[in-house]
Design an enzyme around this catalytic site. Sequence first.
Site, PDB file in Angstrom:
ATOM      1  N   GLY A  45      42.957  50.078  74.310  1.00 15.38           N
ATOM      2  CA  GLY A  45      44.164  50.858  74.057  1.00 15.38           C
ATOM      3  C   GLY A  45      44.896  51.121  75.353  1.00 15.38           C
ATOM      4  CD  GLN A  50      46.674  54.521  79.925  1.00 12.07           C
ATOM      5  OE1 GLN A  50      46.777  54.158  78.763  1.00 12.07           O
ATOM      6  NE2 GLN A  50      45.535  54.419  80.591  1.00 12.07           N
ATOM      7  CB  CYS A  92      40.862  56.545  80.418  1.00 14.63           C
ATOM      8  SG  CYS A  92      42.648  56.551  80.597  1.00 14.63           S
ATOM      9  CG  LEU A  93      42.376  50.400  80.418  1.00 13.46           C
ATOM     10  CD1 LEU A  93      43.464  49.464  79.899  1.00 13.46           C
ATOM     11  CD2 LEU A  93      41.186  49.601  80.932  1.00 13.46           C
ATOM     12  CG  HIS A 134      42.038  57.824  74.837  1.00 17.08           C
ATOM     13  ND1 HIS A 134      40.913  58.086  75.585  1.00 17.08           N
ATOM     14  CD2 HIS A 134      42.930  57.250  75.712  1.00 17.08           C
ATOM     15  CE1 HIS A 134      41.120  57.711  76.845  1.00 17.08           C
ATOM     16  NE2 HIS A 134      42.333  57.182  76.941  1.00 17.08           N
ATOM     17  CD  GLU A 135      45.313  54.595  74.495  1.00 20.61           C
ATOM     18  OE1 GLU A 135      46.093  54.935  75.405  1.00 20.61           O
ATOM     19  OE2 GLU A 135      44.154  54.186  74.717  1.00 20.61           O
ATOM     20  CG  HIS A 138      47.141  58.283  77.834  1.00 20.36           C
ATOM     21  ND1 HIS A 138      46.910  58.660  79.144  1.00 20.36           N
ATOM     22  CD2 HIS A 138      46.077  57.523  77.491  1.00 20.36           C
ATOM     23  CE1 HIS A 138      45.756  58.148  79.563  1.00 20.36           C
ATOM     24  NE2 HIS A 138      45.226  57.446  78.569  1.00 20.36           N
TER      25      HIS A 138
END
Length: 173
Positions: A45, A50, A92-93, A134-135, A138
């Site tokens: 994701g 990000q 998380c990236l 999660h996304e 963000h």
Amino acid sequence: MVREILIWPDPILKQKARPVVQVDESIRTLVKDMFETMYAADGVGLAAPQVGVLQRVIVLDTRPRQPESQPIAMINPEIIALEGKMTYNEACLSIPGEAEDVDRAAMVTVKFLDTEGREQTLTCDGLLSIAVQHETDHLNGTVFVDHVSTLKRELIRKRMKRVKASRENRPSA
Ligand code: NI
């Protein structure tokens, strides 16, 4: 085009993203780039903030864990129902190398626009449900470490400082 992923903490990752007013070519290009960036980083994701874009766009592909699922882009996602409870060890990236247990809802119903601007509704569970939560976090300036203890968060913050320092010292290609 693969874009650079911001590393937490970063002021952009704390901001609330703006709704997309019109789903046009620039949004479709953003979505394409976000998928490329996510796959290059081996993620499931990614949210537009990000990659430094404060617009409400997320991409998801949980096929590594849920073979029946599909890659999906959501524009202006809005969670309209949450059900049950689930704890998941999230990563998380933007916070490379870290993972912590986060309490989430087990099932989520999300309303969004697809890349043609059509309204869609999806109800999902498992990793996809976690990824949607999660996304969308963000998009509201929240990352998974905001859901863990202050002590853990501060330790991660220190480690991310070292990650950033090592990236800045890397010669650019
Ligand atoms: Ni993330």
